[in-house]
Design a protein around this motif. Structure first.
Motif, PDB file in Angstrom:
ATOM      1  N   UNK A  35      13.896  48.064 -48.351  1.00 29.50           N
ATOM      2  CA  UNK A  35      13.713  47.895 -46.905  1.00 29.50           C
ATOM      3  C   UNK A  35      13.620  49.272 -46.263  1.00 29.50           C
ATOM      4  N   UNK A  36      13.313  49.310 -44.946  1.00 30.16           N
ATOM      5  CA  UNK A  36      13.149  50.602 -44.259  1.00 30.16           C
ATOM      6  C   UNK A  36      14.419  51.425 -44.282  1.00 30.16           C
ATOM      7  N   UNK A  37      15.545  50.796 -44.050  1.00 27.88           N
ATOM      8  CA  UNK A  37      16.813  51.540 -44.036  1.00 27.88           C
ATOM      9  C   UNK A  37      17.069  52.187 -45.391  1.00 27.88           C
ATOM     10  N   UNK A  38      16.811  51.484 -46.462  1.00 26.54           N
ATOM     11  CA  UNK A  38      17.020  52.031 -47.804  1.00 26.54           C
ATOM     12  C   UNK A  38      16.055  53.175 -48.087  1.00 26.54           C
ATOM     13  N   UNK A  39      14.829  53.081 -47.604  1.00 21.49           N
ATOM     14  CA  UNK A  39      13.853  54.161 -47.791  1.00 21.49           C
ATOM     15  C   UNK A  39      14.350  55.440 -47.129  1.00 21.49           C
ATOM     16  N   UNK A  40      14.850  55.326 -45.910  1.00 15.83           N
ATOM     17  CA  UNK A  40      15.358  56.509 -45.216  1.00 15.83           C
ATOM     18  C   UNK A  40      16.625  57.025 -45.881  1.00 15.83           C
ATOM     19  N   UNK A  41      17.450  56.129 -46.398  1.00 18.08           N
ATOM     20  CA  UNK A  41      18.661  56.554 -47.110  1.00 18.08           C
ATOM     21  C   UNK A  41      18.300  57.343 -48.361  1.00 18.08           C
ATOM     22  N   UNK A  42      17.254  56.927 -49.061  1.00 15.86           N
ATOM     23  CA  UNK A  42      16.827  57.664 -50.252  1.00 15.86           C
ATOM     24  C   UNK A  42      16.485  59.113 -49.896  1.00 15.86           C
ATOM     25  N   UNK A  43      15.797  59.314 -48.763  1.00 20.25           N
ATOM     26  CA  UNK A  43      15.455  60.674 -48.339  1.00 20.25           C
ATOM     27  C   UNK A  43      16.692  61.453 -47.899  1.00 20.25           C
ATOM     28  N   UNK A  44      17.575  60.803 -47.177  1.00 19.13           N
ATOM     29  CA  UNK A  44      18.802  61.471 -46.725  1.00 19.13           C
ATOM     30  C   UNK A  44      19.671  61.886 -47.902  1.00 19.13           C
ATOM     31  N   UNK A  45      19.695  61.069 -48.943  1.00 17.56           N
ATOM     32  CA  UNK A  45      20.475  61.404 -50.129  1.00 17.56           C
ATOM     33  C   UNK A  45      19.916  62.616 -50.864  1.00 17.56           C
ATOM     34  N   UNK A  46      18.661  62.945 -50.614  1.00 17.52           N
ATOM     35  CA  UNK A  46      18.045  64.129 -51.213  1.00 17.52           C
ATOM     36  C   UNK A  46      18.257  65.377 -50.360  1.00 17.52           C
ATOM     37  N   UNK A  47      18.933  65.240 -49.233  1.00 14.86           N
ATOM     38  CA  UNK A  47      19.216  66.387 -48.380  1.00 14.86           C
ATOM     39  C   UNK A  47      18.388  66.447 -47.110  1.00 14.86           C
ATOM     40  N   UNK A  48      17.524  65.489 -46.886  1.00 14.77           N
ATOM     41  CA  UNK A  48      16.701  65.466 -45.678  1.00 14.77           C
ATOM     42  C   UNK A  48      17.437  64.637 -44.624  1.00 14.77           C
ATOM     43  N   UNK A  49      18.490  65.202 -44.078  1.00 23.34           N
ATOM     44  CA  UNK A  49      19.436  64.458 -43.239  1.00 23.34           C
ATOM     45  C   UNK A  49      18.877  63.989 -41.899  1.00 23.34           C
TER      46      UNK A  49
END
Length: 107
Positions: A35-49
Protein backbone atom coordinates in the motif's frame (compact mmCIF):
# COMPACT_ATOMS: atom_id res chain seq x y z
CA UNK A 1 8.69 17.41 -0.35
CA UNK A 2 8.19 15.25 -3.40
CA UNK A 3 5.97 15.48 -6.44
CA UNK A 4 4.64 12.15 -7.49
CA UNK A 5 1.72 9.83 -7.57
CA UNK A 6 0.63 6.24 -7.35
CA UNK A 7 -1.20 3.56 -9.27
CA UNK A 8 -3.18 0.73 -7.70
CA UNK A 9 -2.66 -2.58 -9.48
CA UNK A 10 -5.31 -5.29 -10.02
CA UNK A 11 -3.76 -7.48 -7.30
CA UNK A 12 -4.27 -4.71 -4.71
CA UNK A 13 -0.63 -3.61 -4.49
CA UNK A 14 0.52 -0.12 -5.50
CA UNK A 15 3.38 1.46 -7.39
CA UNK A 16 4.40 4.85 -5.99
CA UNK A 17 6.46 7.28 -8.06
CA UNK A 18 8.25 10.22 -6.42
CA UNK A 19 10.47 13.01 -7.69
CA UNK A 20 13.19 13.66 -5.11
CA UNK A 21 15.78 16.45 -5.10
CA UNK A 22 19.22 15.03 -5.86
CA UNK A 23 22.02 16.82 -7.64
CA UNK A 24 20.98 19.36 -10.24
CA UNK A 25 17.94 17.63 -11.73
CA UNK A 26 16.60 15.29 -9.11
CA UNK A 27 15.63 11.65 -9.41
CA UNK A 28 12.45 9.69 -10.07
CA UNK A 29 12.05 6.87 -7.55
CA UNK A 30 9.60 3.99 -7.99
CA UNK A 31 8.46 1.73 -5.16
CA UNK A 32 6.27 -1.37 -5.38
CA UNK A 33 4.56 -2.18 -2.08
CA UNK A 34 1.41 -3.54 -0.46
CA UNK A 35 0.00 0.00 0.00
CA UNK A 36 1.06 3.67 -0.20
CA UNK A 37 1.97 3.90 3.47
CA UNK A 38 4.23 0.85 3.20
CA UNK A 39 5.91 2.26 0.08
CA UNK A 40 6.80 5.46 1.91
CA UNK A 41 7.94 3.47 4.95
CA UNK A 42 10.32 1.50 2.74
CA UNK A 43 11.95 4.77 1.65
CA UNK A 44 12.05 6.18 5.18
CA UNK A 45 13.73 3.00 6.41
CA UNK A 46 16.50 3.67 3.88
CA UNK A 47 17.17 7.09 5.42
CA UNK A 48 14.92 9.27 3.26
CA UNK A 49 13.01 10.58 6.27
CA UNK A 50 11.26 13.62 4.77
CA UNK A 51 9.46 11.75 1.96
CA UNK A 52 5.74 12.51 1.63
CA UNK A 53 3.22 11.87 -1.11
CA UNK A 54 0.62 14.59 -1.53
CA UNK A 55 -1.87 14.12 -4.31
CA UNK A 56 -1.51 12.16 -7.50
CA UNK A 57 -0.11 14.75 -9.88
CA UNK A 58 2.60 12.54 -11.43
CA UNK A 59 1.55 8.88 -11.27
CA UNK A 60 3.84 6.20 -12.69
CA UNK A 61 3.61 5.52 -16.40
CA UNK A 62 2.90 2.01 -17.71
CA UNK A 63 6.60 1.66 -18.63
CA UNK A 64 7.63 2.67 -15.11
CA UNK A 65 5.21 0.17 -13.59
CA UNK A 66 6.64 -2.60 -15.77
CA UNK A 67 10.20 -1.65 -14.79
CA UNK A 68 9.57 -1.73 -11.04
CA UNK A 69 7.54 -4.94 -11.20
CA UNK A 70 10.41 -6.70 -12.97
CA UNK A 71 13.04 -5.59 -10.45
CA UNK A 72 13.64 -8.07 -7.60
CA UNK A 73 13.74 -5.34 -4.92
CA UNK A 74 10.73 -3.42 -6.25
CA UNK A 75 12.61 -0.17 -5.58
CA UNK A 76 14.39 1.63 -8.45
CA UNK A 77 15.42 5.12 -9.59
CA UNK A 78 16.81 7.15 -12.50
CA UNK A 79 17.53 10.79 -13.21
CA UNK A 80 14.32 12.79 -13.47
CA UNK A 81 13.48 13.91 -17.00
CA UNK A 82 14.03 17.60 -17.73
CA UNK A 83 10.90 17.91 -19.86
CA UNK A 84 8.25 15.47 -20.98
CA UNK A 85 10.69 12.78 -22.04
CA UNK A 86 12.89 10.14 -20.52
CA UNK A 87 16.60 10.85 -20.00
CA UNK A 88 18.34 9.67 -23.16
CA UNK A 89 19.51 6.10 -22.82
CA UNK A 90 19.35 5.99 -19.04
CA UNK A 91 18.31 2.71 -17.50
CA UNK A 92 16.70 2.17 -14.12
CA UNK A 93 19.08 1.61 -11.20
CA UNK A 94 18.63 -0.27 -7.93
CA UNK A 95 18.16 2.02 -4.93
CA UNK A 96 21.53 0.87 -3.50
CA UNK A 97 23.30 2.78 -6.30
CA UNK A 98 21.56 6.01 -5.28
CA UNK A 99 22.31 5.64 -1.58
CA UNK A 100 26.02 5.03 -2.26
CA UNK A 101 26.27 8.36 -4.12
CA UNK A 102 26.47 11.86 -2.60
CA UNK A 103 24.16 12.59 0.31
CA UNK A 104 20.54 13.22 -0.62
CA UNK A 105 19.64 16.90 -0.72
CA UNK A 106 17.81 17.93 2.42
CA UNK A 107 14.70 19.95 1.74
Amino acid sequence: MAAGGFCKLPDGTVVVALHLPYGSAGVRVLVHARNRARALTRLRNLGLRAVHLRGNAAPPTPDEITAVLHHPDGLIWRTAPAGDGVPAGELWHPIRALLRGPAMAQG
